[in-house]
Motif scaffolding. Structure first.
Motif, PDB file in Angstrom:
ATOM      1  N   TYR A 281      22.617  23.406 -16.180  1.00 35.58           N
ATOM      2  CA  TYR A 281      21.957  22.153 -15.815  1.00 35.58           C
ATOM      3  C   TYR A 281      21.148  21.614 -16.988  1.00 35.58           C
ATOM      4  O   TYR A 281      21.173  20.410 -17.281  1.00 35.58           O
ATOM      5  N   ALA A 282      20.432  22.490 -17.686  1.00 38.66           N
ATOM      6  CA  ALA A 282      19.667  22.066 -18.857  1.00 38.66           C
ATOM      7  C   ALA A 282      20.587  21.551 -19.955  1.00 38.66           C
ATOM      8  O   ALA A 282      20.284  20.565 -20.633  1.00 38.66           O
TER       9      ALA A 282
ATOM     10  N   TYR B 134      13.374  18.972  -7.567  1.00 41.36           N
ATOM     11  CA  TYR B 134      12.789  18.490  -8.811  1.00 41.36           C
ATOM     12  C   TYR B 134      13.723  17.558  -9.587  1.00 41.36           C
ATOM     13  O   TYR B 134      13.313  17.010 -10.618  1.00 41.36           O
ATOM     14  N   ILE B 135      14.952  17.382  -9.149  1.00 44.23           N
ATOM     15  CA  ILE B 135      15.914  16.596  -9.934  1.00 44.23           C
ATOM     16  C   ILE B 135      15.847  15.115  -9.557  1.00 44.23           C
ATOM     17  O   ILE B 135      15.365  14.746  -8.483  1.00 44.23           O
ATOM     18  N   ASN B 136      16.308  14.263 -10.471  1.00 45.00           N
ATOM     19  CA  ASN B 136      16.473  12.815 -10.241  1.00 45.00           C
ATOM     20  C   ASN B 136      15.171  12.135  -9.818  1.00 45.00           C
ATOM     21  O   ASN B 136      15.156  11.256  -8.954  1.00 45.00           O
ATOM     22  N   SER B 137      14.074  12.526 -10.410  1.00 35.78           N
ATOM     23  CA  SER B 137      12.778  11.947 -10.068  1.00 35.78           C
ATOM     24  C   SER B 137      12.272  11.061 -11.205  1.00 35.78           C
ATOM     25  O   SER B 137      12.585  11.280 -12.385  1.00 35.78           O
ATOM     26  N   SER B 138      11.464  10.062 -10.835  1.00 37.47           N
ATOM     27  CA  SER B 138      10.800   9.208 -11.825  1.00 37.47           C
ATOM     28  C   SER B 138       9.336   9.565 -12.002  1.00 37.47           C
ATOM     29  O   SER B 138       8.637   8.968 -12.830  1.00 37.47           O
TER      30      SER B 138
ATOM     31  N   SER C 294      16.926  18.183 -27.470  1.00 41.04           N
ATOM     32  CA  SER C 294      16.299  19.491 -27.662  1.00 41.04           C
ATOM     33  C   SER C 294      16.002  20.102 -26.296  1.00 41.04           C
ATOM     34  O   SER C 294      15.384  19.462 -25.445  1.00 41.04           O
ATOM     35  N   ILE C 295      16.470  21.343 -26.080  1.00 37.04           N
ATOM     36  CA  ILE C 295      16.358  21.988 -24.778  1.00 37.04           C
ATOM     37  C   ILE C 295      15.340  23.120 -24.852  1.00 37.04           C
ATOM     38  O   ILE C 295      15.438  23.993 -25.720  1.00 37.04           O
TER      39      ILE C 295
ATOM     40  N   GLY D 232      11.859  20.108 -15.938  1.00 30.01           N
ATOM     41  CA  GLY D 232      12.108  20.628 -17.282  1.00 30.01           C
ATOM     42  C   GLY D 232      11.609  22.030 -17.498  1.00 30.01           C
ATOM     43  O   GLY D 232      11.803  22.605 -18.572  1.00 30.01           O
ATOM     44  N   THR D 233      10.959  22.595 -16.498  1.00 29.62           N
ATOM     45  CA  THR D 233      10.471  23.974 -16.598  1.00 29.62           C
ATOM     46  C   THR D 233      11.240  24.911 -15.661  1.00 29.62           C
ATOM     47  O   THR D 233      11.945  25.821 -16.101  1.00 29.62           O
TER      48      THR D 233
END
Length: 530
Positions: free
Chosen positions: A384-385, A352-356, A438-439, A365-366
């Motif tokens: 990571y968040a 899920y990381i580094n995606s457009s 905001s996290i 983000g979830t």
């Protein structure tokens, strides 16, 4: 090969049991001039405890801060580097040991007291002299109680223009990476401890079997080495410098232009808030030193230096609300949390990381913001968040330093008599920006696999930025009366020095204020050496 400090090296062939070798003294070492800040002497005339390091020796160490290059070069000098953060890796230097919390030595650069010399481009430095004992530091009084570092920058020499360019690239890595327990090992030890103390078990035998096999659902049975996931195996630095020097019999010049960049050790993750997730440091240095013989006995010298320092960092886990505090204290919290979270504590989905793709960004983000308070405790955070949504901070430090010197020989009155006036003006201005993100955190229900938003947390854009700006100026006026004379085999020198210094600082958060804090001092020193 036989060698010793102050003597020429000599290579001899061993023949027989008895060996008698005589080393010749280095004439250059005997005639070398030692600068003690206000005056200079030949090495052969020095009886005080003074150590010298040449600029050539400093360039042999591929470090970004000059203070770190002194390690191992000066007898008795303690060099303590407490952090490797880019731009903030200045080493603490103790000449007489750390006898107190403020046992730092006095720093003199080209005759003017300065707060640091670590950010000077090493290509600009001619020599560093370290004054260690009471005899060598006597002129400085109480200020020199912990020793004195005297830094002399390079001057132009008579001859045609000489242009030099140097560039180096370095690869950095940690000397040792921490060894992290796997999810199974950590869960097994936790279970063993709970059984020994009679506490309820967190994991069942079936859970332990799933951790051991590594075939379970990654949401429920993660095996995440957070340190390896966030920290690079190696990172890079580079440095370039261009110098031009030369001159005639009456005018000599030296100019230097330097650039340096050092990257940080965190991986670069793509974040919806569009900021870099790795700290960095970039610096530009400039120096111009021109010496002019106005008459046969009068010399005027201009020494101008400046540098721009840009320090950047993700805010990470910091309690500071000002840019400088966030830059210097935020990133360690991310490392600390990454090392404390057990491998089974929180899942991490690399897919899920580094995606457009907005849909993938939503999943990132979830599912990569799970904190698992029920397992890891209410004070847990997701590193990571923190790194990708926490925000960023940077500071820009602009420094201008100048020294103007007028020297006059008075041999017409008596041979060896001279006077000198020196005026120094320093100005520093620092500005910075801090912007937090905001996290949104999520808790996981291990039975239903449902994700519940943690109350009061949400993923959102940046909040209002915080800016700071502060300034600092200093003027230093010195007047010297010097007498140096040799009579056959006898030498005598006398110095009378008067110094007036005025310091002023504008208050932070008031960039256009005319009022500030000022401090002035007047010092008169005298010394006679036979």
């Amino acid at each position: 090969m036989l060698s010793y400090i102050g003597f020429e090296s000599k290579e001899v062939i061993i023949a027989g049991n008895n060996l008698n070798v005589v080393l010749a003294g280095k004439q250059s070492a005997i005639d070398m001039v030692v600068v003690n800040g206000y005056t200079s002497q030949r090495r052969s005339d020095v009886t005080a405890a003074i150590s010298s390091v040449s600029g050539r020796d400093l360039l042999k160490s591929p470090v970004t801060n000059v203070t770190n290059s002194l390690a191992g070069l000066v007898p008795g000098l303690v060099v303590q580097q407490t952090t490797g953060r880019p731009g903030l890796n200045t080493a603490a230097l103790y000449i007489r040991g750390q006898v107190s919390s403020n046992a730092t030595a006095l720093i003199i650069v080209d005759g003017v007291e300065r707060t640091t010399f670590g950010d000077i481009d090493p290509n600009e430095i001619e020599s560093i002299n370290i004054l260690k004992d009471a005899s060598s530091t006597a002129l400085y009084g109480l200020k020199g109680a912990n020793g004195v570092f005297v830094i002399s920058t390079k001057k132009g020499k008579e001859g045609p223009a000489r242009v030099t360019f140097s560039s180096n690239f370095g690869r950095l890595s940690a000397t040792k990476r921490p060894e992290i327990l796997s999810a199974y090992e950590s869960a097994m030890l936790l279970t063993e401890g709970q059984m020994n103390t009679g506490e309820p078990r967190t994991f069942t035998d079936e859970d332990l079997a799933m951790f051991k096999s590594g075939t379970g659902d990654k949401l429920l049975y993660p095996n995440v080495n957070w340190y390896d996931e966030l920290v690079k195996d190696h990172w890079w630095q580079n440095q370039q410098n261009l110098t031009v020097s030369g001159g005639t019999q009456n005018i000599k010049y030296f100019t230097s232009f330097g650039h340096q960049f050092e990257n940080g050790n965190f991986k670069e993750f793509k974040t919806p808030l569009d900021y870099s997730t790795t700290p960095s440091y970039q610096r530009y240095n400039f120096r111009a030193r021109v010496s002019m013989d106005i008459t046969n006995s009068t010399n005027f010298e201009v020494n101008l230096a400046g540098r721009n320092e840009h320090r950047y960092s993700p805010t990470g886990f910091t309690e500071y609300n000002d840019p400088a505090g966030a830059v210097s204290n935020g990133i360690e919290g991310v490392v600390g949390r990454a090392l404390k979270i057990p491998a089974w504590g929180q899942p991490f989905f690399k897919e899920y990381i580094n995606s457009s793709d907005p849909a993938i960004i939503g999943l990132d983000g979830t599912y990569n913001h799970i904190v698992n308070y029920n397992l890891t405790g209410i004070n847990s955070v997701n590193p990571y968040a923190l790194l990708t949504y926490g925000g960023y901070a940077f500071t820009d430090n602009n420094v201008a330093e100048s020294v103007f010197t007028l020297s006059q020989k008075l041999d017409v009155i008596t041979k060896g008599l001279s006077v000198k006036a020196q005026f120094g003006y320093d100005a520093t201005q620092m500005s910075g920006k801090l912007q937090r993100g905001s996290i949104g955190y999520f808790d996981l229900n291990r039975t239903t696999k449902e994700l519940t938003p943690v109350a009061g947390s949400y993923n959102d854009f940046f909040g209002a930025p915080a800016y700071t700006r502060s300034g600092y100026t200093k003027t230093n006026l010195q007047v010297f009366i010097n007498y140096a004379r040799s009579f056959d085999k006898h030498n005598i020198s006398a110095n009378l020095i008067g110094q007036r210094e005025l310091r002023g600082a504008t208050a932070a958060e008031a960039p256009f204020a005319n009022q500030g804090l000022f401090h002035s001092s007047l010092t008169i020193m005298a010394a006679v050496i036979f």
